[in-house]
Scaffold this motif. Structure first.
Motif, PDB file in Angstrom:
ATOM      1  N   SER A 180       0.831  -1.203   0.000  1.00 13.77           N
ATOM      2  CA  SER A 180       0.000   0.000   0.000  1.00 13.77           C
ATOM      3  C   SER A 180       0.865   1.253   0.000  1.00 13.77           C
ATOM      4  CB  SER A 180      -0.912   0.013   1.240  1.00 13.77           C
ATOM      5  OG  SER A 180      -0.137   0.147   2.422  1.00 13.77           O
ATOM      6  N   LYS A 181       0.241   2.373  -0.316  1.00 10.15           N
ATOM      7  CA  LYS A 181       0.943   3.657  -0.291  1.00 10.15           C
ATOM      8  C   LYS A 181       1.343   4.017   1.134  1.00 10.15           C
ATOM      9  CE  LYS A 181      -1.591   5.372  -4.330  1.00 10.15           C
ATOM     10  NZ  LYS A 181      -2.611   6.351  -4.799  1.00 10.15           N
ATOM     11  N   ILE A 197      11.205   1.798  -3.599  1.00  8.56           N
ATOM     12  CA  ILE A 197       9.997   1.205  -3.014  1.00  8.56           C
ATOM     13  C   ILE A 197       8.911   1.134  -4.075  1.00  8.56           C
ATOM     14  CG2 ILE A 197       8.365   1.303  -1.100  1.00  8.56           C
ATOM     15  CD1 ILE A 197      10.308   3.431   0.157  1.00  8.56           C
ATOM     16  N   HIS A 198       8.339  -0.033  -4.252  1.00 14.14           N
ATOM     17  CA  HIS A 198       7.354  -0.254  -5.306  1.00 14.14           C
ATOM     18  C   HIS A 198       6.072  -0.830  -4.706  1.00 14.14           C
ATOM     19  CE1 HIS A 198      10.521   0.414  -8.342  1.00 14.14           C
ATOM     20  NE2 HIS A 198      11.276  -0.109  -7.397  1.00 14.14           N
ATOM     21  N   VAL A 199       4.978  -0.139  -4.938  1.00 19.30           N
ATOM     22  CA  VAL A 199       3.681  -0.583  -4.426  1.00 19.30           C
ATOM     23  C   VAL A 199       3.051  -1.539  -5.425  1.00 19.30           C
ATOM     24  CG1 VAL A 199       1.372   0.101  -3.678  1.00 19.30           C
ATOM     25  CG2 VAL A 199       3.345   1.579  -3.174  1.00 19.30           C
ATOM     26  N   ILE A 200       2.871  -2.780  -5.008  1.00 18.87           N
ATOM     27  CA  ILE A 200       2.117  -3.758  -5.797  1.00 18.87           C
ATOM     28  C   ILE A 200       1.067  -4.338  -4.859  1.00 18.87           C
ATOM     29  CG2 ILE A 200       2.192  -5.864  -7.181  1.00 18.87           C
ATOM     30  CD1 ILE A 200       5.133  -5.329  -7.717  1.00 18.87           C
ATOM     31  N   THR A 201      -0.163  -3.959  -5.066  1.00 20.42           N
ATOM     32  CA  THR A 201      -1.220  -4.394  -4.168  1.00 20.42           C
ATOM     33  C   THR A 201      -1.525  -5.882  -4.372  1.00 20.42           C
ATOM     34  OG1 THR A 201      -2.950  -3.817  -5.753  1.00 20.42           O
ATOM     35  CG2 THR A 201      -2.274  -2.115  -4.184  1.00 20.42           C
ATOM     36  N   PRO A 202      -2.120  -6.520  -3.380  1.00 16.48           N
ATOM     37  CA  PRO A 202      -2.574  -7.896  -3.583  1.00 16.48           C
ATOM     38  C   PRO A 202      -3.606  -7.972  -4.706  1.00 16.48           C
ATOM     39  CG  PRO A 202      -2.577  -7.346  -1.255  1.00 16.48           C
ATOM     40  CD  PRO A 202      -2.347  -6.064  -2.003  1.00 16.48           C
ATOM     41  N   ALA A 203      -3.829  -9.170  -5.185  1.00 20.89           N
ATOM     42  CA  ALA A 203      -4.821  -9.393  -6.238  1.00 20.89           C
ATOM     43  C   ALA A 203      -5.506 -10.728  -5.979  1.00 20.89           C
ATOM     44  CB  ALA A 203      -4.157  -9.394  -7.608  1.00 20.89           C
ATOM     45  N   ILE A 204      -6.667 -10.889  -6.543  1.00 17.24           N
ATOM     46  CA  ILE A 204      -7.415 -12.127  -6.365  1.00 17.24           C
ATOM     47  C   ILE A 204      -7.854 -12.672  -7.716  1.00 17.24           C
ATOM     48  CG2 ILE A 204      -8.252 -11.421  -4.088  1.00 17.24           C
ATOM     49  CD1 ILE A 204     -11.008 -10.914  -5.467  1.00 17.24           C
ATOM     50  N   ASN A 390       0.418  -9.720 -12.102  1.00 21.32           N
ATOM     51  CA  ASN A 390       1.479 -10.412 -12.840  1.00 21.32           C
ATOM     52  C   ASN A 390       2.317  -9.433 -13.657  1.00 21.32           C
ATOM     53  OD1 ASN A 390       0.656 -12.877 -11.831  1.00 21.32           O
ATOM     54  ND2 ASN A 390      -0.592 -13.392 -13.617  1.00 21.32           N
ATOM     55  N   LYS A 391       1.656  -8.476 -14.289  1.00 22.00           N
ATOM     56  CA  LYS A 391       2.390  -7.476 -15.065  1.00 22.00           C
ATOM     57  C   LYS A 391       3.270  -6.620 -14.142  1.00 22.00           C
ATOM     58  CE  LYS A 391       1.926  -3.669 -18.354  1.00 22.00           C
ATOM     59  NZ  LYS A 391       2.954  -2.863 -17.636  1.00 22.00           N
ATOM     60  N   ALA A 392       2.741  -6.278 -12.977  1.00 22.02           N
ATOM     61  CA  ALA A 392       3.497  -5.434 -12.045  1.00 22.02           C
ATOM     62  C   ALA A 392       4.762  -6.140 -11.573  1.00 22.02           C
ATOM     63  CB  ALA A 392       2.620  -5.057 -10.853  1.00 22.02           C
ATOM     64  N   PHE A 393       4.667  -7.441 -11.260  1.00 22.17           N
ATOM     65  CA  PHE A 393       5.858  -8.168 -10.832  1.00 22.17           C
ATOM     66  C   PHE A 393       6.810  -8.405 -11.991  1.00 22.17           C
ATOM     67  CE2 PHE A 393       3.517  -9.456  -6.927  1.00 22.17           C
ATOM     68  CZ  PHE A 393       4.479  -9.056  -6.020  1.00 22.17           C
ATOM     69  N   ASN A 394       6.261  -8.592 -13.192  1.00 26.93           N
ATOM     70  CA  ASN A 394       7.114  -8.721 -14.368  1.00 26.93           C
ATOM     71  C   ASN A 394       7.949  -7.457 -14.543  1.00 26.93           C
ATOM     72  OD1 ASN A 394       7.734 -10.046 -17.135  1.00 26.93           O
ATOM     73  ND2 ASN A 394       7.038  -7.992 -17.670  1.00 26.93           N
ATOM     74  N   ASP A 395       7.305  -6.301 -14.411  1.00 26.33           N
ATOM     75  CA  ASP A 395       8.018  -5.023 -14.539  1.00 26.33           C
ATOM     76  C   ASP A 395       9.010  -4.842 -13.398  1.00 26.33           C
ATOM     77  OD1 ASP A 395       6.484  -4.536 -16.766  1.00 26.33           O
ATOM     78  OD2 ASP A 395       5.071  -3.197 -15.747  1.00 26.33           O
ATOM     79  N   PHE A 396       8.635  -5.273 -12.210  1.00 24.53           N
ATOM     80  CA  PHE A 396       9.502  -5.138 -11.028  1.00 24.53           C
ATOM     81  C   PHE A 396      10.841  -5.822 -11.275  1.00 24.53           C
ATOM     82  CE2 PHE A 396      11.155  -6.667  -6.972  1.00 24.53           C
ATOM     83  CZ  PHE A 396      11.019  -5.582  -6.133  1.00 24.53           C
ATOM     84  N   TYR A 397      10.799  -7.045 -11.757  1.00 25.55           N
ATOM     85  CA  TYR A 397      12.026  -7.802 -11.955  1.00 25.55           C
ATOM     86  C   TYR A 397      12.779  -7.418 -13.226  1.00 25.55           C
ATOM     87  CZ  TYR A 397      10.349 -10.869  -8.212  1.00 25.55           C
ATOM     88  OH  TYR A 397       9.904 -11.374  -7.024  1.00 25.55           O
TER      89      TYR A 397
END
Length: 401
Positions: A180-181, A197-204, A390-397
């Motif tokens: 979260s922010k 620091i990168h905000v990636i919220t949970p997803a369902i 998934n896209k957010a973690f792809n970009d993160f790495y």
């Protein structure tokens, strides 16, 4: 270190245990990364049960079970240090020495970290902040980038239990993932650079937890209320029970179901009895995702009145399924729920205010309830689905490699 082809990045994810079938966050994350061409290895301290898992699992050697086991693993570890990973072991020792880590701890670190040093990784990602404690130099020793996730408890409570546990970590070149922010701001307050620091919220899985026509709020004689939570003090369940006592005193008919288990079960059962709520409250333990969905389908109101909470997937699931959600203002919950738009946020530790809000929600006109339900479900589907995560973690790495 030679850079690998774009689709061959190897990630080592560090957890305490292999996540169970109902712990969907890490399973979904790993499957999402694999679908995008990453290779994932899971490093764990121990395995409680034998379960199927979608990636290779590396278990740390045990040194405390028995003398024979400790000696056997100790000999094997010393062999690795001297003959299999001498250069990396020496680097780890030197990095720890630069950080003024005492000799005894440096030697212990060499032993405890051997199960990392044998592997070639692009990223070593600690799934919880506290897991990086005393492992701050391992990634650098193997030539990998280091990432750390903070999920709530580890950021807000671990520093109170282990004073100074992140002092060394926050001086390192680390990329942080938070939910979260608000958590990002907490790290900034610790003098961590904002661009790290990168905000990636949970997803369902919004296809699995999906709003059905039958889920739209109906006027029932008995209001079915639900909470999904580990039976832990930080979930604020005693405050919730106190609020429900007020509902009972006002003559409101309800059934309250709690899904989850934990070490506070006896305490909460006794509190339920003392508050005169035994006929209204049902503890049903830990359930599978399918069973959770069934309980959500039967419920009208969802409560998450936590004292501390990182973000909470269960609140996303409840919104997606069409429940009216009332939460506390603990950390990420007021980003999960938009107050008076997709649900309601109540100051924590205020049982009377919570009771008032539940009554207010019950008394809303059906058209107002449906407006909130549809807005919440729409927002979860648009902003908190697995594709976005998934896209957010792809970009993160990839973008940080």
């Amino acid at each position: 270190m030679q850079k690998k082809p774009l689709n061959k990045l190897k990630i080592g994810l560090v957890l305490n245990l292999v996540p169970g079938y109902s712990e969907t966050f890490f399973r979904n994350k790993i499957k999402g990364l694999q679908s995008q061409g990453f290779e994932v290895l899971l490093f764990v301290k121990r395995v409680d049960v034998t379960i199927d898992f979608p990636c290779k699992v590396i278990v740390a050697p045990e040194f405390g079970l028995s003398l024979l086991k400790a000696v056997s693993n100790g000999v094997a570890t010393i062999f690795k240090i001297l003959f299999l990973t001498p250069k990396r072991s020496l680097r780890l020792y030197r990095f720890d020495k630069i950080d003024n880590i005492p000799l005894k701890r440096r030697l212990k670190n060499l032993i405890l970290n051997q199960f990392f040093l044998s592997y070639n990784l692009d990223w070593l990602h600690f799934g919880f902040g506290i897991l990086a404690y005393r492992h701050e130099n391992v990634a650098k020793a193997i030539g990998a980038k280091m990432a750390v996730s903070f999920r709530g408890y580890d950021l807000y409570l671990s520093p109170l239990k282990h004073i100074g546990c992140y002092d060394l970590l926050f001086k390192k070149d680390v990329k942080y993932h938070v939910l979260s922010k608000g958590m990002k701001q907490t790290l900034i307050d610790y003098c961590v650079p904002a661009n790290s620091i990168h905000v990636i919220t949970p997803a369902i899985n919004t296809g699995f937890f999906k709003l059905q026509n039958s889920s739209v709020y109906k006027e029932d004689t008995v209001i079915n209320i639900l909470t999904i939570a580990r039976l832990h003090w930080k979930k604020g369940l005693e405050y919730t029970l106190e609020a429900l006592k007020i509902l009972k005193q006002k003559g409101i008919s309800f059934k309250y179901t709690i899904i989850g288990d934990g070490d506070q079960y006896e305490r909460l059962i006794f509190a339920t009895h003392q508050l005169g709520l035994s006929e209204h409250v049902n503890f049903i333990g830990k359930l599978s995702p399918t069973e959770v969905r069934q309980q959500l389908e039967l419920s009208a109101i969802y409560l998450q009145y936590s004292i501390q909470e990182g973000f909470c997937n269960a609140v996303l699931e409840a919104q997606s399924m069409g429940l009216l959600c009332i939460v506390s203002n603990a950390e990420g919950l007021d980003e999960n729920i938009l107050d008076n738009i997709t649900g309601w946020v109540v100051p924590k530790r205020k049982s009377e205010l919570l009771a008032e809000k539940i009554i207010e929600v019950i008394q809303l006109k059906p058209i107002e309830k449906q407006r909130i339900i549809l807005k919440a479900s729409e927002r979860v589907n648009q902003d908190f689905n697995l594709k976005i995560q998934n896209k957010a973690f792809n970009d993160f790495y990839r973008n940080l490699s």
